[in-house]
Enzyme design. Structure first.
Site, short mmCIF file in Angstrom:
data_model
loop_
_atom_site.label_atom_id
_atom_site.label_comp_id
_atom_site.label_asym_id
_atom_site.label_seq_id
_atom_site.Cartn_x
_atom_site.Cartn_y
_atom_site.Cartn_z
N HIS A 1 42.29 -60.63 17.05
CA HIS A 1 41.53 -61.32 16.49
C HIS A 1 41.30 -62.97 16.42
O HIS A 1 42.25 -63.39 15.85
CB HIS A 1 40.79 -60.53 15.36
N ASP A 2 40.17 -63.44 16.64
CA ASP A 2 39.78 -64.66 15.46
C ASP A 2 40.72 -66.05 16.46
O ASP A 2 41.17 -67.13 15.91
CB ASP A 2 40.80 -65.42 14.52
N GLY B 1 46.71 -63.21 16.69
CA GLY B 1 45.83 -63.44 16.02
C GLY B 1 46.01 -64.68 16.39
O GLY B 1 46.74 -65.41 15.40
#
Length: 261
Positions: free
Chosen positions: A123-124, A141
């Site tokens: 994520h991100d 992440g």
């Protein structure tokens, strides 16, 4: 552009947008918020979920999972996105997750990447153009991988790490600090092992540019990276040296990988 082909066993949920010339193979699932560009190929048993955009001519191989919820216990179903660019090759069992509210709510993948079997983008993350992740690479992440980065097989990148343009990570490395542009990094607890000279040559760097980068790296090794970089930034530098110095002085809370003693 040829006609779109959707296998009868594929499930395209209402609301999904399928671009012209897409090929969607058997037992593939496309979620209701997904948008596929022109000529995207999803081979068999692919899952594309969430608010996910996949750019033109990207090919996703069997058993990849794209856009499913992040592997983050702080995620509670908030609206986040995943954007994947054009002409990527996403091989078998790859997983790419969308963002989280705490990380900007967006995972971004550029164009012309190769994500080999079993690799993971968390994520991100912000992944640049022409990035190669070799088999079973794990990118945690909030990482940033700039253009032309190569990460060797079975390597891991710690969350929030930045890897500068044109850097190369050797196989079986664990990268827990930022990597300067054009750096060559390797080791179970990775260290900076010089410059990615092969990558520089492939991208047309001159002998003078490579000598300037080597001199810069030698100078950086004589003191604290940021303090030395600030001093160097006061002087006239070549374009690529300036790029490295700007990267070092950019926003980051992490330290930098240093040459092995």
């Amino acid at each position: 552009m040829p006609e779109t082909q959707i296998h009868p066993s594929a499930i395209i949920e209402p609301g999904a947008e399928i671009g012209p010339g897409c090929v969607i193979g058997p037992f593939t699932l496309v979620g209701p918020q997904v948008r596929l560009g022109a000529g995207v190929v999803l081979k068999s048993h692919v899952v594309v979920a969430g608010d996910t955009v996949i750019g033109d001519e990207t090919v996703v191989f069997p058993f990849a999972s794209i856009g499913e919820v992040p592997q983050d216990l702080k995620f509670h179903g908030e609206k986040t996105r995943l954007e994947i660019g054009k002409r990527n090759r996403i091989r078998e069992y790859v997983t790419i997750n969308p963002g989280t509210e705490g990380g900007g709510a967006l995972t971004l993948v550029g164009d012309d990447g190769l994500f080999m079997a079993g690799s993971h983008v968390a994520h991100d993350c912000k992944i640049g153009n022409r990035v190669i992740l070799v088999n079973n690479v794990a990118i945690a992440g909030h990482c940033v991988l700039e253009d032309d980065v190569i990460v060797g097989g079975l390597s891991g990148v710690h969350q929030f790490v930045r890897i500068g343009r044109g850097a190369m990570i050797g196989a079986l490395s664990m990268v827990a600090a930022d990597v300067i542009p054009f750096g060559l990094v390797q080791g179970p607890r990775a260290h900076l092992d010089g410059l990615n000279l092969v990558g520089l040559k492939r991208r047309g760097a001159s002998r003078e540019e490579m000598h300037a980068l080597r001199d810069m790296l030698t100078g950086l090794g004589k003191g604290a990276f940021r303090d030395t970089a600030r001093q160097m930034a006061q002087e006239d530098q070549s374009e690529k040296v300036r790029e490295v110095l700007d990267f070092i002085l950019g926003p980051s809370d992490r330290s930098f990988l240093a040459p092995h003693p």
